[in-house]
Design an enzyme around this catalytic site. Sequence first.
Site, PDB file in Angstrom:
ATOM      1  N   CYS A  14      15.306  83.771   0.072  1.00 35.84           N
ATOM      2  CA  CYS A  14      15.257  85.199   0.380  1.00 35.84           C
ATOM      3  C   CYS A  14      13.929  85.459   1.086  1.00 35.84           C
ATOM      4  CB  CYS A  14      15.452  86.070  -0.869  1.00 35.84           C
ATOM      5  SG  CYS A  14      14.156  85.967  -2.116  1.00 35.84           S
ATOM      6  N   ARG A  20      15.734  87.701  -5.506  1.00 36.78           N
ATOM      7  CA  ARG A  20      17.078  87.147  -5.366  1.00 36.78           C
ATOM      8  C   ARG A  20      17.129  85.629  -5.451  1.00 36.78           C
ATOM      9  NH1 ARG A  20      18.483  90.005   0.129  1.00 36.78           N
ATOM     10  NH2 ARG A  20      16.270  89.547   0.392  1.00 36.78           N
ATOM     11  N   SER A  21      16.302  84.936  -4.679  1.00 33.61           N
ATOM     12  CA  SER A  21      16.417  83.472  -4.668  1.00 33.61           C
ATOM     13  C   SER A  21      16.000  82.821  -5.989  1.00 33.61           C
ATOM     14  CB  SER A  21      15.696  82.853  -3.465  1.00 33.61           C
ATOM     15  OG  SER A  21      14.346  83.230  -3.408  1.00 33.61           O
ATOM     16  N   ASP A 131      18.871  93.404  -1.605  1.00 26.66           N
ATOM     17  CA  ASP A 131      17.525  93.206  -2.133  1.00 26.66           C
ATOM     18  C   ASP A 131      17.233  94.318  -3.139  1.00 26.66           C
ATOM     19  OD1 ASP A 131      14.870  92.716  -2.648  1.00 26.66           O
ATOM     20  OD2 ASP A 131      14.264  92.615  -0.541  1.00 26.66           O
TER      21      ASP A 131
END
Length: 163
Positions: A14, A20-21, A131
């Site tokens: 991300c 997120r990642s 996001d």
Amino acid sequence: MGERKFATGVLFVCMGNICRSPTALAVFRQMLDEHGLADRVLADSAGTHDYHAGEPPDPRAIKAAAHRGYDLSGLRARVIRRQDFETFDYVLAMDRANLARLRELAPRRYVGKPRLFLEFSSLVPGGELPDPYCAGAEAFEKVLDLVEDAARGLLGEVARKLA
């Protein structure tokens, strides 16, 4: 070249590598562990920008993930490196902007490797993972819903390839 320890590699990407990642990484690692594949799949996460390099994930992401049994606390943000495109078989972007950035950063022979993580989703196939950084707690829950779904799809593909 030395022998590679892992049969395959998955990199979640991300922008800042704090929401997120790392969430996707923790969820996927737990699924790998539950299915006995953790020793065969290298999984990591990175950001396309170095805004938060060395920092832990966002506290809201840590809290939301912990409520579902995922541990993000030991993760630290890092920026993507050129060698990641060679090391990882799957380079998975959370949204189209980061996908475009990955394709700009990729060495020419790997420009086609980056894909959207939600290509593996049954809920929004090929969609973008929103996001949650500038949003409230409910946005982090929605991210977890989508991540769990896409991670199951990804796990299915990885498991089939390893069989």
